[in-house]
Design a protein around this motif. Structure first.
Motif, PDB file in Angstrom:
ATOM      1  N   GLY A   1       0.811  -1.207   0.000  1.00 20.85           N
ATOM      2  CA  GLY A   1       0.000   0.000   0.000  1.00 20.85           C
ATOM      3  C   GLY A   1       0.842   1.254   0.000  1.00 20.85           C
ATOM      4  O   GLY A   1       0.548   2.233  -0.707  1.00 20.85           O
ATOM      5  N   LEU A   2       1.917   1.235   0.764  1.00 22.21           N
ATOM      6  CA  LEU A   2       2.800   2.401   0.811  1.00 22.21           C
ATOM      7  C   LEU A   2       3.557   2.595  -0.498  1.00 22.21           C
ATOM      8  O   LEU A   2       3.927   3.724  -0.838  1.00 22.21           O
ATOM      9  CB  LEU A   2       3.778   2.261   1.982  1.00 22.21           C
ATOM     10  N   ALA A   3       3.764   1.525  -1.234  1.00 20.06           N
ATOM     11  CA  ALA A   3       4.379   1.670  -2.560  1.00 20.06           C
ATOM     12  C   ALA A   3       3.440   2.439  -3.488  1.00 20.06           C
ATOM     13  O   ALA A   3       3.894   3.191  -4.359  1.00 20.06           O
ATOM     14  CB  ALA A   3       4.696   0.296  -3.141  1.00 20.06           C
ATOM     15  N   ALA A   4       2.133   2.258  -3.299  1.00 17.68           N
ATOM     16  CA  ALA A   4       1.151   2.970  -4.119  1.00 17.68           C
ATOM     17  C   ALA A   4       0.913   4.389  -3.609  1.00 17.68           C
ATOM     18  O   ALA A   4       0.696   5.311  -4.398  1.00 17.68           O
ATOM     19  CB  ALA A   4      -0.168   2.201  -4.138  1.00 17.68           C
TER      20      ALA A   4
ATOM     21  N   ASN B   1       1.394   7.386   3.427  1.00 17.88           N
ATOM     22  CA  ASN B   1       0.027   7.304   3.938  1.00 17.88           C
ATOM     23  C   ASN B   1       0.043   6.968   5.431  1.00 17.88           C
ATOM     24  O   ASN B   1       0.539   5.910   5.828  1.00 17.88           O
ATOM     25  CB  ASN B   1      -0.730   6.223   3.155  1.00 17.88           C
ATOM     26  N   PRO B   2      -0.495   7.849   6.290  1.00 17.27           N
ATOM     27  CA  PRO B   2      -0.353   7.627   7.734  1.00 17.27           C
ATOM     28  C   PRO B   2      -1.112   6.419   8.254  1.00 17.27           C
ATOM     29  O   PRO B   2      -0.647   5.755   9.190  1.00 17.27           O
ATOM     30  CB  PRO B   2      -0.874   8.931   8.348  1.00 17.27           C
ATOM     31  N   ALA B   3      -2.268   6.105   7.681  1.00 13.47           N
ATOM     32  CA  ALA B   3      -3.008   4.924   8.143  1.00 13.47           C
ATOM     33  C   ALA B   3      -2.229   3.652   7.831  1.00 13.47           C
ATOM     34  O   ALA B   3      -2.179   2.720   8.656  1.00 13.47           O
ATOM     35  CB  ALA B   3      -4.385   4.885   7.497  1.00 13.47           C
ATOM     36  N   LEU B   4      -1.601   3.605   6.659  1.00 13.21           N
ATOM     37  CA  LEU B   4      -0.776   2.454   6.317  1.00 13.21           C
ATOM     38  C   LEU B   4       0.463   2.379   7.207  1.00 13.21           C
ATOM     39  O   LEU B   4       0.891   1.286   7.596  1.00 13.21           O
ATOM     40  CB  LEU B   4      -0.371   2.515   4.850  1.00 13.21           C
ATOM     41  N   ARG B   5       1.026   3.528   7.538  1.00 14.51           N
ATOM     42  CA  ARG B   5       2.197   3.518   8.421  1.00 14.51           C
ATOM     43  C   ARG B   5       1.824   3.041   9.822  1.00 14.51           C
ATOM     44  O   ARG B   5       2.595   2.314  10.467  1.00 14.51           O
ATOM     45  CB  ARG B   5       2.835   4.910   8.480  1.00 14.51           C
TER      46      ARG B   5
END
Length: 417
Positions: free
Chosen positions: A249-252, A256-260
């Motif tokens: 997800g972070l690659a996309a 993104n704070p929710a993904l982090r």
């Protein structure tokens, strides 16, 4: 393009059939297990993939510009109000709620029943009421929208959200089914996953999210799907699989704070605490949602940093005050937080108040835990068993039930673990 559309509809029919299997439906996505100390987790919002913060800002700016010359344009007011609701969700800032209410109220005032803006304004009002945790009002607005625009898929998304939170399980499934039938999209597939998981159909829930990922058309939609696939893996006890989804997800959507925050929780579960603390610090600085702050605080506490943990919990308390100052309240999340990190008596008062409004399974779990924290385990057991009776597999309510049974056994009152 025609063949792709046919594939998407076929996928939708497969997942839609799963929604109607007949497994008893449970309700809203609860807090996530797996944090290092006892999780007080604040529930996640119902999935609703969006186009991302940047495009929201563009929508808001364009609407504001148009309203300077046409202040009574109901279509634009409805779009602006709905964008404000989403901006509040994506930024964690409830100050957008009063702005949303003003725009949507004006939209309804200038949109006669049957006009193009009437149903979208009602959908926006339903979304705002859901965001403010006024689920009865949200249901009312969504029901009116369904009467005005029975073929608008978004209507059934907001209706399904409200019904899920109210504990009207079968009605919620029917609304989500209708949304899927009308428009098989990322938003409808993620809601189908939400519904399936919370009645124990975890494999089907994962399939629905995979279908959503297949048709994701933007980086933000991809990131959104990856986030919930990661959360599903976390709750299934697969932190390695969760980490892979969060990284994808972070690659996309870099940063993104929710993904982090999800990545931080997965790292913590894998024993990589220092990396997890770094990720939580970045995530909460960008998006200080109570759920992330609680998880960060619990990890700090587990790392032997109680003062730093208390600072995070103080921010959670401040966030509840800010929510109430902007016309919203969340007795459920407040009860969960107070039970583990505040005043157990206040937790019980809040949980009982919420139970008086809606008898949903996640409210039963919160009430059970508040009763336990106040030494009332015999009463707590009834609610804890009710919370998981339909097949809800989330580790948090299962852990609560186990601890309540253990407390009863230790006191000689029965309820052996």
């Amino acid at each position: 393009m025609r063949n792709l559309r046919r594939v998407r509809l076929a996928a939708a029919s497969v997942v839609a059939a799963g929604v109607l299997i007949g497994v008893p439906v449970l309700v809203a996505r609860h807090g996530d297990g797996g944090s290092p100390a006892r999780a007080a987790a604040v529930p996640l919002a119902a999935p609703d993939a969006t186009s991302g913060r940047g495009s929201l800002e563009a929508v808001i700016a364009a609407a504001q510009a148009r309203l300077r010359t046409r202040p009574d344009d109901a279509d634009t007011l409805a779009a602006l109000g709905t964008a404000y609701v989403e901006q509040a969700r994506s930024t964690g800032d409830p100050a957008y709620y009063p702005r949303a209410e003003e725009a949507l109220t004006r939209a309804l005032a200038h949109a006669p029943q049957g006009s193009a803006a009437y149903a979208p304004a009602l959908v926006g009002m339903a979304a705002l009421a859901n965001a403010r945790h006024d689920f009865g009002a949200a249901r009312g607005f969504a029901d009116r929208a369904a009467q005005a625009a029975p073929y608008n898929a978004a209507v059934y998304g907001t209706l399904g959200d409200a019904l899920t939170q109210l504990g009207a399980a079968h009605e919620a499934t029917a609304a989500i089914q209708r949304m899927l039938d009308l428009r098989p999209s990322v938003a409808s597939f993620t809601r189908a996953s939400y519904d399936l998981e919370l009645r124990g159909a975890t494999d089907d829930a994962r399939t629905a999210l995979e279908r959503a990922l297949e048709i994701a058309a933007t980086p933000d939609e991809t990131a959104y799907c990856r986030r919930y696939l990661g959360e599903l893996a976390r709750r299934a006890g697969d932190p390695g699989g969760a980490l892979a989804h969060f990284d994808a997800g972070l690659a996309a959507a870099p940063g993104n704070p929710a993904l982090r925050a999800g990545r931080a929780a997965a790292l913590a579960a894998l024993g990589r605490r220092d990396e997890a603390l770094t990720e939580y610090a970045a995530a909460t600085a960008a998006l200080p949602l109570p759920q992330f702050l609680v998880e960060y605080g619990e990890l700090l506490d587990a790392a032997g940093r109680p003062d730093a943990a208390r600072a995070q919990f103080d921010l959670v308390a401040a966030s509840f005050r800010l929510l109430e100052a902007n016309g919203a309240s969340d007795d459920l999340a407040r009860a969960q937080f107070e039970a583990d990190h505040g005043d157990p008596a206040e937790a019980l008062r809040r949980a009982q108040a919420e139970w008086g409004r809606r008898q949903a399974v996640f409210v039963a779990d919160a009430l059970a835990w508040a009763l336990h924290r106040n030494g009332r385990d015999a009463e707590a057991l009834t609610y804890a068993e009710r919370a998981v009776a339909g097949g809800w597999h989330d580790p948090l309510p299962l852990g609560h039930l186990r601890d309540i049974k253990a407390a009863l056994a230790a006191s000689g009152s029965g309820g052996a673990a």
